[in-house]
Design a protein around this motif. Structure first.
Motif, PDB file in Angstrom:
ATOM      1  N   UNK A 268     -14.030 -11.420  59.722  1.00 39.19           N
ATOM      2  CA  UNK A 268     -14.434 -11.932  61.031  1.00 39.19           C
ATOM      3  C   UNK A 268     -14.667 -13.438  60.980  1.00 39.19           C
ATOM      4  N   UNK A 269     -15.240 -13.906  59.891  1.00 34.50           N
ATOM      5  CA  UNK A 269     -15.511 -15.338  59.756  1.00 34.50           C
ATOM      6  C   UNK A 269     -14.204 -16.123  59.812  1.00 34.50           C
ATOM      7  N   UNK A 270     -13.227 -15.625  59.088  1.00 33.65           N
ATOM      8  CA  UNK A 270     -11.919 -16.295  59.089  1.00 33.65           C
ATOM      9  C   UNK A 270     -11.376 -16.365  60.505  1.00 33.65           C
ATOM     10  N   UNK A 271     -11.498 -15.251  61.194  1.00 32.90           N
ATOM     11  CA  UNK A 271     -10.977 -15.195  62.563  1.00 32.90           C
ATOM     12  C   UNK A 271     -11.716 -16.145  63.486  1.00 32.90           C
ATOM     13  N   UNK A 272     -13.032 -16.185  63.379  1.00 35.36           N
ATOM     14  CA  UNK A 272     -13.800 -17.059  64.266  1.00 35.36           C
ATOM     15  C   UNK A 272     -13.399 -18.513  64.044  1.00 35.36           C
ATOM     16  N   UNK A 273     -13.236 -18.885  62.780  1.00 30.10           N
ATOM     17  CA  UNK A 273     -12.860 -20.268  62.476  1.00 30.10           C
ATOM     18  C   UNK A 273     -11.483 -20.571  63.060  1.00 30.10           C
ATOM     19  N   UNK A 274     -10.572 -19.677  62.835  1.00 26.45           N
ATOM     20  CA  UNK A 274      -9.216 -19.910  63.319  1.00 26.45           C
ATOM     21  C   UNK A 274      -9.210 -20.068  64.830  1.00 26.45           C
ATOM     22  N   UNK A 275     -10.048 -19.259  65.464  1.00 23.97           N
ATOM     23  CA  UNK A 275     -10.130 -19.290  66.921  1.00 23.97           C
ATOM     24  C   UNK A 275     -10.544 -20.683  67.409  1.00 23.97           C
ATOM     25  N   UNK A 276     -11.339 -21.361  66.612  1.00 19.03           N
ATOM     26  CA  UNK A 276     -11.795 -22.691  66.993  1.00 19.03           C
ATOM     27  C   UNK A 276     -10.846 -23.780  66.493  1.00 19.03           C
ATOM     28  N   UNK A 277      -9.759 -23.338  65.872  1.00 19.71           N
ATOM     29  CA  UNK A 277      -8.777 -24.314  65.412  1.00 19.71           C
ATOM     30  C   UNK A 277      -9.019 -24.820  63.998  1.00 19.71           C
ATOM     31  N   UNK A 278      -9.738 -24.056  63.206  1.00 21.72           N
ATOM     32  CA  UNK A 278     -10.033 -24.498  61.848  1.00 21.72           C
ATOM     33  C   UNK A 278      -9.597 -23.486  60.811  1.00 21.72           C
ATOM     34  N   UNK A 279      -9.416 -23.992  59.602  1.00 22.19           N
ATOM     35  CA  UNK A 279      -9.160 -23.114  58.478  1.00 22.19           C
ATOM     36  C   UNK A 279     -10.493 -23.011  57.759  1.00 22.19           C
ATOM     37  N   UNK A 280     -10.923 -21.801  57.529  1.00 20.39           N
ATOM     38  CA  UNK A 280     -12.225 -21.596  56.901  1.00 20.39           C
ATOM     39  C   UNK A 280     -12.209 -22.035  55.442  1.00 20.39           C
ATOM     40  N   UNK A 281     -13.159 -22.875  55.070  1.00 17.43           N
ATOM     41  CA  UNK A 281     -13.228 -23.267  53.658  1.00 17.43           C
ATOM     42  C   UNK A 281     -14.569 -22.880  53.043  1.00 17.43           C
ATOM     43  N   UNK A 282     -15.484 -22.435  53.882  1.00 19.33           N
ATOM     44  CA  UNK A 282     -16.763 -22.025  53.331  1.00 19.33           C
ATOM     45  C   UNK A 282     -17.583 -21.369  54.413  1.00 19.33           C
ATOM     46  N   UNK A 283     -18.663 -20.737  54.029  1.00 12.43           N
ATOM     47  CA  UNK A 283     -19.478 -20.066  55.028  1.00 12.43           C
ATOM     48  C   UNK A 283     -20.854 -19.827  54.464  1.00 12.43           C
ATOM     49  N   UNK A 284     -21.751 -19.588  55.338  1.00 16.73           N
ATOM     50  CA  UNK A 284     -23.118 -19.381  54.947  1.00 16.73           C
ATOM     51  C   UNK A 284     -23.701 -18.413  55.954  1.00 16.73           C
ATOM     52  N   UNK A 285     -24.170 -17.304  55.481  1.00 20.19           N
ATOM     53  CA  UNK A 285     -24.746 -16.326  56.397  1.00 20.19           C
ATOM     54  C   UNK A 285     -26.092 -15.871  55.878  1.00 20.19           C
ATOM     55  N   UNK A 286     -27.073 -15.968  56.736  1.00 20.26           N
ATOM     56  CA  UNK A 286     -28.381 -15.479  56.357  1.00 20.26           C
ATOM     57  C   UNK A 286     -28.953 -14.621  57.469  1.00 20.26           C
ATOM     58  N   UNK A 287     -29.399 -13.463  57.082  1.00 20.29           N
ATOM     59  CA  UNK A 287     -30.009 -12.575  58.058  1.00 20.29           C
ATOM     60  C   UNK A 287     -31.500 -12.534  57.754  1.00 20.29           C
ATOM     61  N   UNK A 288     -32.275 -12.479  58.797  1.00 20.69           N
ATOM     62  CA  UNK A 288     -33.713 -12.362  58.606  1.00 20.69           C
ATOM     63  C   UNK A 288     -34.098 -11.021  59.187  1.00 20.69           C
ATOM     64  N   UNK A 289     -34.771 -10.234  58.386  1.00 19.69           N
ATOM     65  CA  UNK A 289     -35.065  -8.899  58.878  1.00 19.69           C
ATOM     66  C   UNK A 289     -36.426  -8.388  58.464  1.00 19.69           C
ATOM     67  N   UNK A 290     -36.712  -7.238  58.994  1.00 18.79           N
ATOM     68  CA  UNK A 290     -38.003  -6.611  58.714  1.00 18.79           C
ATOM     69  C   UNK A 290     -37.692  -5.175  58.334  1.00 18.79           C
ATOM     70  N   UNK A 291     -38.340  -4.702  57.308  1.00 15.88           N
ATOM     71  CA  UNK A 291     -38.089  -3.330  56.852  1.00 15.88           C
ATOM     72  C   UNK A 291     -38.137  -2.364  58.026  1.00 15.88           C
ATOM     73  N   UNK A 292     -37.222  -1.432  58.012  1.00 17.04           N
ATOM     74  CA  UNK A 292     -37.142  -0.480  59.111  1.00 17.04           C
ATOM     75  C   UNK A 292     -38.444   0.272  59.326  1.00 17.04           C
ATOM     76  N   UNK A 293     -39.062   0.759  58.223  1.00 17.24           N
ATOM     77  CA  UNK A 293     -40.347   1.451  58.352  1.00 17.24           C
ATOM     78  C   UNK A 293     -41.442   0.415  58.490  1.00 17.24           C
TER      79      UNK A 293
END
Lengths: 166, 166
Positions: free
Chosen positions: B124-149
DNA sequence: CTAGATGCAAAAACTTTGCTCTCTG
DNA sequence: CAGAGAGCAAAGTTTTTGCATCTAG
């Protein structure tokens, strides 16, 4: 799915800026400096660092100290009105949180930052978190890319102080 | 799709550490200090900041200065051997890039960092970048979450110096 | 032998703080 | 008017650097 920047009225004097409005809603004491900083942030279409905010505020009205800017952005961050970013320039950048959730694509050649949003990704993020046993409460996505049309590579500068970015 | 930590051999003395190997491949001059730092990083299963690396290196062999650690991690970052992270603690954290592309989920209650990988996201990251006219060369993803219980909320500390995280 | 590495301490860069005075609510 | 906010300068943190001295290749 783009940088939703719309023509903003000159915001001459008294129309509470977008962010001032948010401050008021959260019951913050509105001083002249806060109003000023709020206005600078409301009018910013980029991701200014504290220095930027400070300079722009001074340009509008010579009545702020850098310490106040630091204290204010920190306050606004805690109140959820601003989001702090780190695009690798060594300084914290700020991003009004009311522009809606969006992500960033950084052009590695120019340092320009492009905002975008993507529903599909939002959904996937929720799923990934759930898969790990968490409820998603926040996220941060940054893509680094290079323009599709190769434009002749150039020497990559040092890491620190890459000059003004967007 | 998990934190691929496998039992690593004690790495007594001479077996070039994983990261030392990478340094050699890129033709870096291998001094005692670099070997030491490389070893510390190879054995790290978390995301140490410079202080951490420095302390651990000293513990193994009292022959490094903090300046060298800074210079070395910077060099390794430029060589693509390490990736710099910012999990919001004010200090840069480092992450060996050879563990394969992975992302992080930060438990907002405990500060613990969980690594994970996701093929679907990469795509998906590759696709999003391409959609904006770029070739993906790197990425950074961070999720912040809380334990389900839900486990009973606790007072959230200040932003700076949240203590040791993973 | 020599370009590149290291140590050390000084300096930079960025951010926070103590204290006094000011202003909002 | 009281308590929160602003200014200013001093202090903190984290990171970089100058320079004399080593050392890997």
């Amino acid at each position: 799915m783009e940088t939703r920047i719309q023509a903003r009225p000159p915001a001459q004097d008294r129309a509470p800026s977008r962010i001032e409005q948010l401050c008021i809603e959260r019951g913050l004491k509105m001083t002249g400096q806060r109003r000023l900083i709020a206005r600078v942030l409301s009018e910013a279409e980029d991701h200014p660092d504290v220095e930027d905010v400070y300079r722009r505020a001074l340009a509008l009205d010579n009545k702020v100290s850098i310490a106040t800017v630091y204290r204010t952005v920190r306050l606004l961050e805690e109140k959820g009105i601003l989001e702090r970013r780190d695009f690798g320039g060594g300084r914290a950048r700020y991003d009004p949180a009311d522009r809606g959730h969006h992500h960033h694509l950084i052009d590695v050649d120019t340092g320009k930052v492009i905002e975008f949003a993507d529903e599909e990704f939002e959904e996937l993020a929720r799923i990934m978190a759930r898969r790990l046993g968490f409820v998603l409460v926040g996220q941060r996505l940054e893509l680094f890319g290079r323009r599709a049309e190769p434009v002749e590579a150039e020497a990559p500068g040092k890491r620190r102080k890459p000059g003004r970015e967007s």
